[in-house]
Design an enzyme around this catalytic site. Structure first.
Site, PDB file in Angstrom:
ATOM      1  N   GLU A 198       0.809  -1.227   0.000  1.00 40.80           N
ATOM      2  CA  GLU A 198       0.000   0.000   0.000  1.00 40.80           C
ATOM      3  C   GLU A 198       0.838   1.272   0.000  1.00 40.80           C
ATOM      4  OE1 GLU A 198      -3.136   0.023   2.893  1.00 40.80           O
ATOM      5  OE2 GLU A 198      -4.106  -1.722   2.023  1.00 40.80           O
ATOM      6  N   GLU A 390      -5.151  -8.522   0.429  1.00 38.68           N
ATOM      7  CA  GLU A 390      -5.914  -8.207   1.643  1.00 38.68           C
ATOM      8  C   GLU A 390      -7.363  -7.928   1.284  1.00 38.68           C
ATOM      9  OE1 GLU A 390      -4.526  -5.036   4.215  1.00 38.68           O
ATOM     10  OE2 GLU A 390      -2.441  -5.614   3.879  1.00 38.68           O
TER      11      GLU A 390
HETATM   12  C1  FCB Z   1      -4.561  -2.200   5.336  1.00 40.27           C
HETATM   13  C2  FCB Z   1      -3.180  -2.502   5.859  1.00 40.27           C
HETATM   14  C3  FCB Z   1      -3.157  -3.590   6.887  1.00 40.27           C
HETATM   15  C4  FCB Z   1      -4.332  -3.502   7.838  1.00 40.27           C
HETATM   16  C5  FCB Z   1      -5.631  -3.396   7.077  1.00 40.27           C
HETATM   17  C6  FCB Z   1      -6.851  -3.345   7.945  1.00 40.27           C
HETATM   18  O1  FCB Z   1      -4.577  -0.910   4.847  1.00 40.27           O
HETATM   19  O2  FCB Z   1      -2.331  -2.869   4.790  1.00 40.27           O
HETATM   20  O3  FCB Z   1      -1.902  -3.540   7.543  1.00 40.27           O
HETATM   21  O4  FCB Z   1      -4.146  -2.454   8.702  1.00 40.27           O
HETATM   22  O5  FCB Z   1      -5.601  -2.246   6.267  1.00 40.27           O
END
Ligand code: FCB
Length: 485
Positions: A198, A390
């Protein structure tokens, strides 16, 4: 206050034998679409990150990271929480691998802490740091689980921040050296790697908004940081390929459909602008060597970013796969707000909106956005394989009297998003894997331990006891049967 509302407030597989068929996960399975079904060999996994789970913040020669420092500043983290101990995964990684195995998962996305490898971000590797990730890797491989490390999940060595941090282009060179060390140390056993997690989130929130480490509030520093991070992609990618061209190197991008607030031309243009700044600024620049046009004033772009001749080649990386993190959508409207960068006016944005249900963190639940953004990103990333690195939701329910965690809302969240994902795959988006965020409850940045994203409950107050939640059992069945039903 939502951490995402930035602008409104200012396989070729590792051990292909492990995962038969995954490399050929079909982009478009033949036949009729059955919602919630996935191609043979689809990779099911879960994710964590070093600072959020490891603890052991100054053991075995680990150096101080910007998060180790940031959490000490009063008022920055809810309840004054820190990641000093977190889930203690540094000592309990064997238990964590057992959790993955119990859930039938075949991929573990974790991150390596730069400060364990190079305490101050420079020089030779710390053997004890390498040894930890080596033991974790071996434990995963032994359990039939692919290791998928991310080299940078936000924990810059504090010494590098003291030398200017990401706005200093020298940090890209330091990152490439670290990437080279990791490829040499573990490239014999780990084939798939992510460079960054990210890039947008940590540069914006860390250097512009100031709510995350290192806590700077400087738009000019933000833009310089974005360019250094893009250079670091190109340089890190090339460094690792030079060690072993067979390594498969990707990076993880946080993306969100940018939805115009109204049908007005001004709001629609604002949404297009935010799509470039939010969704494309890193991935498109790294893949093509050129920044999206129409964000910065063309005649001042190089100066604002600190671009030097030849950077287009330096920052370029023909990534082997694309990691996508999706949580929710973004509403955008024209605002013409001064940005602090001369010549740049900004729209306003909102992360959680509308009458959709929200997670306990207040994030909008919007599975359709998952489908939409995957189609959008495919237009930029082409046929490269995508892994969902994620996706998940915070629900803060605890154990009942018998110790079970009935987190039915999380199951509904996952089912909705996986069903949307199955349609995207059917419609031709080449997604080969999915990682739930997160394997277990952990340190959620500025929110401390208040937000529980885990498939596993962690009892932080009582010996770090781990209990698989109902959602973890459900997800384990999905992984086993390749379907959500
Ligand atoms: C993302 C992050 C991860 C976690 C999730 C909820 O932005 O990459 O580390 O905090 O959100």
């Amino acid at each position: 206050m939502n951490r995402r509302d930035l602008l409104s407030s200012a396989l070729a597989l590792g051990g292909a034998s492990l995962l038969p068929g995954a490399a050929s996960a079909k982009a478009k399975p033949a036949g009729k679409f059955v919602e919630g079904t996935f191609p043979d060999g689809f990779i099911w996994g879960a994710a964590t990150a070093a600072y959020q789970v490891e603890g052991a913040y100054r053991e075995d020669g680990k150096g101080e990271s910007i998060w180790d420092r940031f959490v000490l500043a009063p008022g920055k983290i809810l309840n004054g929480d820190t990641g000093n101990v977190a889930c203690d995964s540094y000592h309990r990684y064997a238990e964590d691998v057992a959790l993955l195995k119990a859930m039938n998962l075949k991929s573990y996305r974790f991150s390596t802490a730069w400060t364990r490898i190079q305490a101050d971000g420079t020089g030779p590797a710390n053997p004890k740091g390498i040894d930890y990730y080596s033991r974790l890797t071996d434990a995963l491989l032994e359990a039939g689980i692919r290791p998928l490390p991310t080299l940078y999940h936000w924990d810059l060595p504090q010494d590098l921040e003291d030398r200017g941090g990401w706005p200093n282009r020298d940090t890209a060179k330091r990152f490439a050296d670290y990437a080279d060390i990791m490829a040499r140390a573990l490239g014999d056993r780990i084939r798939d790697w992510s460079l960054f997690n990210e890039s947008k989130a940590f540069t914006q929130i860390g250097y512009w908004q100031g709510a995350w480490a290192p806590g700077r509030k400087d738009p000019q520093a933000f833009f310089k940081a974005t360019h250094t991070v893009n250079l670091a992609h190109g340089m890190g990618f090339k460094a690792m390929k030079a060690v072993n061209p067979k390594l498969q190197i990707g990076s993880v991008f946080d993306v969100s459909p940018q939805i115009a607030s109204t049908d007005s031309d001004a709001d629609k243009a604002a949404a297009v602008f935010m799509d470039k700044l939010s969704n494309l600024w890193f991935v498109q620049s790294v893949l093509t060597g050129a920044y999206p046009q129409g964000v910065l004033p063309a005649d001042r772009q190089n100066e604002i970013l600190g671009v030097l001749p030849g950077d287009d080649v330096l920052m370029r990386a023909d990534l082997d796969f694309i990691g996508i993190n999706y949580y929710s959508r973004t509403r955008v409207w024209d605002a013409q707000k001064p940005s602090g960068v001369p010549g740049l006016l900004l729209p306003d944005t909102e992360w959680a909106f509308g009458d959709h249900d929200k997670t306990d963190f207040g994030w909008d639940i919007y599975p359709q956005g998952f489908y939409d953004i995957l189609k959008r990103m495919q237009a930029v990333t082409g046929n490269r394989p995508i892994e969902i690195t994620e996706n998940g939701a915070a629900y803060n329910i605890g154990p009942d009297a018998g110790g079970a965690i009935h987190d039915t809302k999380r199951i509904a969240y996952y089912k909705g998003h996986l069903d949307a994902l199955s349609l995207a795959i059917h419609d031709g988006v080449p997604v080969r894997g999915y990682h739930a965020w997160s394997l277990m409850d952990n340190f959620e940045w500025a929110a401390g331990y208040s937000q529980r994203f885990g498939l596993t409950y962690v009892d932080f107050a009582n010996g770090q006891k781990r209990t698989i939640k109902d959602s973890g059992h459900w997800y384990g069945q999905v992984a086993k049967t390749n379907r959500t039903a």
